[in-house]
Design a protein around this motif. Structure first.
Motif, PDB file in Angstrom:
ATOM      1  N   SER A 189      -6.859  30.446  -1.338  1.00 46.89           N
ATOM      2  CA  SER A 189      -6.113  30.478  -0.080  1.00 46.89           C
ATOM      3  C   SER A 189      -5.523  29.126   0.299  1.00 46.89           C
ATOM      4  O   SER A 189      -4.526  29.064   1.014  1.00 46.89           O
ATOM      5  N   TRP A 190      -6.117  28.028  -0.174  1.00 48.26           N
ATOM      6  CA  TRP A 190      -5.594  26.715   0.214  1.00 48.26           C
ATOM      7  C   TRP A 190      -4.175  26.504  -0.309  1.00 48.26           C
ATOM      8  O   TRP A 190      -3.374  25.792   0.314  1.00 48.26           O
ATOM      9  N   THR A 191      -3.842  27.133  -1.448  1.00 46.69           N
ATOM     10  CA  THR A 191      -2.481  26.981  -1.967  1.00 46.69           C
ATOM     11  C   THR A 191      -1.468  27.641  -1.033  1.00 46.69           C
ATOM     12  O   THR A 191      -0.336  27.174  -0.893  1.00 46.69           O
ATOM     13  N   LEU A 192      -1.882  28.722  -0.395  1.00 45.77           N
ATOM     14  CA  LEU A 192      -0.986  29.424   0.525  1.00 45.77           C
ATOM     15  C   LEU A 192      -0.870  28.705   1.852  1.00 45.77           C
ATOM     16  O   LEU A 192       0.160  28.784   2.525  1.00 45.77           O
ATOM     17  N   ASN A 193      -1.918  27.980   2.252  1.00 40.09           N
ATOM     18  CA  ASN A 193      -1.791  27.112   3.416  1.00 40.09           C
ATOM     19  C   ASN A 193      -0.711  26.064   3.169  1.00 40.09           C
ATOM     20  O   ASN A 193       0.124  25.804   4.032  1.00 40.09           O
ATOM     21  N   HIS A 194      -0.715  25.460   1.990  1.00 38.31           N
ATOM     22  CA  HIS A 194       0.305  24.470   1.651  1.00 38.31           C
ATOM     23  C   HIS A 194       1.702  25.088   1.690  1.00 38.31           C
ATOM     24  O   HIS A 194       2.634  24.520   2.272  1.00 38.31           O
ATOM     25  N   PHE A 247       5.041  26.252  -6.896  1.00 38.20           N
ATOM     26  CA  PHE A 247       5.132  25.800  -5.504  1.00 38.20           C
ATOM     27  C   PHE A 247       3.811  25.118  -5.183  1.00 38.20           C
ATOM     28  O   PHE A 247       2.804  25.764  -4.910  1.00 38.20           O
ATOM     29  N   SER A 248       3.796  23.798  -5.224  1.00 38.04           N
ATOM     30  CA  SER A 248       2.537  23.085  -5.093  1.00 38.04           C
ATOM     31  C   SER A 248       2.803  21.612  -4.798  1.00 38.04           C
ATOM     32  O   SER A 248       3.917  21.227  -4.443  1.00 38.04           O
ATOM     33  N   GLY A 249       1.750  20.813  -4.955  1.00 41.98           N
ATOM     34  CA  GLY A 249       1.858  19.376  -4.763  1.00 41.98           C
ATOM     35  C   GLY A 249       1.784  18.651  -6.092  1.00 41.98           C
ATOM     36  O   GLY A 249       1.439  19.241  -7.126  1.00 41.98           O
ATOM     37  N   GLU A 250       2.080  17.344  -6.066  1.00 40.18           N
ATOM     38  CA  GLU A 250       2.083  16.566  -7.306  1.00 40.18           C
ATOM     39  C   GLU A 250       0.719  16.565  -7.990  1.00 40.18           C
ATOM     40  O   GLU A 250       0.617  16.434  -9.214  1.00 40.18           O
ATOM     41  N   PHE A 251      -0.344  16.771  -7.218  1.00 42.89           N
ATOM     42  CA  PHE A 251      -1.698  16.788  -7.775  1.00 42.89           C
ATOM     43  C   PHE A 251      -1.886  17.887  -8.807  1.00 42.89           C
ATOM     44  O   PHE A 251      -2.740  17.784  -9.683  1.00 42.89           O
ATOM     45  N   GLY A 294      -9.122  22.771  11.449  1.00 42.67           N
ATOM     46  CA  GLY A 294      -9.468  24.087  10.931  1.00 42.67           C
ATOM     47  C   GLY A 294      -8.269  24.972  10.687  1.00 42.67           C
ATOM     48  O   GLY A 294      -8.408  26.064  10.111  1.00 42.67           O
ATOM     49  N   SER A 295      -7.085  24.535  11.099  1.00 43.02           N
ATOM     50  CA  SER A 295      -5.882  25.357  10.926  1.00 43.02           C
ATOM     51  C   SER A 295      -5.611  25.643   9.459  1.00 43.02           C
ATOM     52  O   SER A 295      -5.129  26.732   9.107  1.00 43.02           O
ATOM     53  N   ASN A 296      -5.889  24.676   8.582  1.00 40.19           N
ATOM     54  CA  ASN A 296      -5.620  24.881   7.159  1.00 40.19           C
ATOM     55  C   ASN A 296      -6.364  26.099   6.614  1.00 40.19           C
ATOM     56  O   ASN A 296      -5.794  26.915   5.880  1.00 40.19           O
ATOM     57  N   THR A 297      -7.624  26.235   6.988  1.00 38.60           N
ATOM     58  CA  THR A 297      -8.419  27.369   6.503  1.00 38.60           C
ATOM     59  C   THR A 297      -7.908  28.684   7.084  1.00 38.60           C
ATOM     60  O   THR A 297      -7.759  29.679   6.366  1.00 38.60           O
ATOM     61  N   GLU A 298      -7.646  28.699   8.392  1.00 39.53           N
ATOM     62  CA  GLU A 298      -7.180  29.923   9.045  1.00 39.53           C
ATOM     63  C   GLU A 298      -5.822  30.359   8.488  1.00 39.53           C
ATOM     64  O   GLU A 298      -5.613  31.545   8.192  1.00 39.53           O
ATOM     65  N   ILE A 299      -4.905  29.417   8.353  1.00 37.61           N
ATOM     66  CA  ILE A 299      -3.578  29.743   7.813  1.00 37.61           C
ATOM     67  C   ILE A 299      -3.706  30.310   6.400  1.00 37.61           C
ATOM     68  O   ILE A 299      -3.114  31.342   6.070  1.00 37.61           O
ATOM     69  N   GLY A 300      -4.481  29.624   5.559  1.00 35.13           N
ATOM     70  CA  GLY A 300      -4.638  30.076   4.181  1.00 35.13           C
ATOM     71  C   GLY A 300      -5.185  31.482   4.084  1.00 35.13           C
ATOM     72  O   GLY A 300      -4.681  32.313   3.314  1.00 35.13           O
TER      73      GLY A 300
END
Length: 434
Positions: free
Chosen positions: A200-205, A279-283, A398-404
């Motif tokens: 889910s963290w990828t979808l938060n991003h 669709f992601s970050g440089e990491f 906590g928004s990152n977790t909820e959004i994801g």
């Protein structure tokens, strides 16, 4: 992956407990020991505690280089064990914060600054070097309390060879162009997007990038973020349809069983040439580099609307480095800070920690030895000023977790657009009033 907290819903309760402990304890005796020497070498010891998550060899090498460059300070950089926020909260509560430590930008920096744990760094030289926007991520009440150590960028990485194979000559700058390119890729037998949606963290991003484009017009982003933090705002905007149309495009162009693919599987698929875009970050390219370090990769900003001016790269501070306000090793810590922010040395911190495929980049212009098309693309966005900060980092903790979690449910078909928007608004209110 990025240095964010990836725990689930209990994260906000943990953070609330930590902040309560910090508030109750106050400042008494924090870091009050005398400057620590190292025996025969007579060097001043400086300890820096960082997030866990890998890459320790990189930091060990950078530390060794600093310790070789001078004979006054012995720097030690060690990752915290267990949950970083719990660790830091416990150290603060016991008046035992290390000399230097990492913080997440915005809210965590501001909280520790308000409680008096951070040294005021407003007069340090780095403030004149870093990008102006990055100081907002490390400031509170007009003062700079941490050094923006690393920044990361979110966008769409693409395989230039696969784009050429599909007859795509220029990267899309509008949503309509992206739809056309997805069709060209499909017609050429190429899966357009590498799926990473089981995490889910990828979808938060992804959602943060899309929402940023939806609210970033005529400086509206700052007012929208302010409204979300005071409870008067909503995720329902005049461009919500654009945001969810983009998510739908990802659903339609990520291959079969796309919800079964986590980030590692998606990064690997992109590295193997099984998908044209990621669709992601440089990491994410750290994983790619272990599979195909010569993969031809470009980068473009996610085009959420049909206005090319909305296509900006999402760039923000990923790590902030603070100095304990009560350390007895102040001068030594400031010398370490000078090392961390030296953009002239070809053998300094940047060269050892930022100059390779997939590594985060400095929060200032820097010409390293590593060269790649995606880095040239990144620099072009920065040089042109066509970048914006990440939305989620400035929203309630906590928004990152909820959004994801909510966007993951949408991608899986468990909720529709209206339900997802309602849940996003409800979660924002809950985070403001835990």
């Amino acid at each position: 992956m990025t240095w964010e907290v990836k725990k689930m819903r209990k994260t906000k309760k943990i953070l609330a407990g930590i902040l309560a402990a910090v508030l109750v304890t106050g400042l008494a005796g924090c870091g009050a020991s005398s400057p620590e020497k190292t025996g025969s070498s007579d060097r001043t010891k400086v300890s820096m505690v960082i997030f866990g998550g890998g890459g320790q060899d990189t930091f060990d090498n950078a530390t060794a280089k600093f310790n070789e460059m001078q004979d006054e300070i012995e720097l030690s950089i060690q990752p915290a064990t267990g949950d970083y926020n719990q660790y830091l909260g416990a150290r603060a509560a016991s008046n035992d914060l290390p000399d230097m430590f990492w913080l997440t930008p915005y809210a965590q920096v501001q909280q520790f600054a308000k409680n008096g744990y951070l040294m005021d760094l407003s007069d340090q030289e780095f403030t004149k070097k870093v990008y102006d926007y990055s100081l907002k991520a490390t400031s509170d009440d007009g003062k700079v309390y941490a050094y923006p150590l690393r920044q990361e960028f979110l966008g769409i990485f693409y395989n230039t060879d696969l784009f050429a194979k599909a007859g795509i000559k220029e990267v899309p700058t509008t949503f309509s162009e992206l739809k056309e390119d997805c069709k060209k890729l499909q017609d050429a037998g190429i899966t357009p997007f590498a799926a990473t949606y089981k995490d889910s963290w990828t979808l938060n991003h992804a959602f943060s990038c899309l929402e940023g484009a939806a609210v970033d017009k005529n400086d509206n982003m700052e007012s929208w973020i302010e409204s979300m933090n005071n409870g008067s705002g909503s995720y329902k905007t005049d461009k919500s349809d654009n945001v969810f149309a983009f998510l739908d495009l990802m659903k339609e162009n990520s291959g079969g069983n796309y919800m079964d693919s986590d980030s590692t599987a998606g990064f690997t698929a992109f590295a193997n040439g099984d998908a044209a875009m990621l669709f992601s970050g440089e990491f994410s390219l750290l994983n790619v580099s272990t599979i195909d370090p010569d993969l031809p990769i470009g980068l473009f900003a996610a085009p959420v609307t049909d206005d090319p001016s909305d296509a900006k790269l999402d760039v923000d501070v990923g790590v902030a480095c603070a100095i304990n306000s009560h350390t007895k090793n102040k001068e030594a810590c400031l010398k370490v800070l000078d090392y961390l922010s030296d953009d002239t040395s070809k053998d300094g911190w940047f060269a050892n920690t930022n100059d390779a495929m997939g590594e985060a980049v400095p929060c200032m212009p820097y010409e390293g030895q590593y060269s790649a098309k995606y880095m040239d693309d990144y620099k072009a966005y920065m040089d042109n000023g066509t970048n914006r900060p990440w939305v989620y980092q400035q929203l309630p903790a906590g928004s990152n977790t909820e959004i994801g979690n909510i966007i993951q449910a949408y991608m899986a078909g468990s909720v529709n657009k209206d339900q997802a928007l309602t849940q996003l608004d409800e979660s924002n209110k809950e985070l403001l009033n835990p």
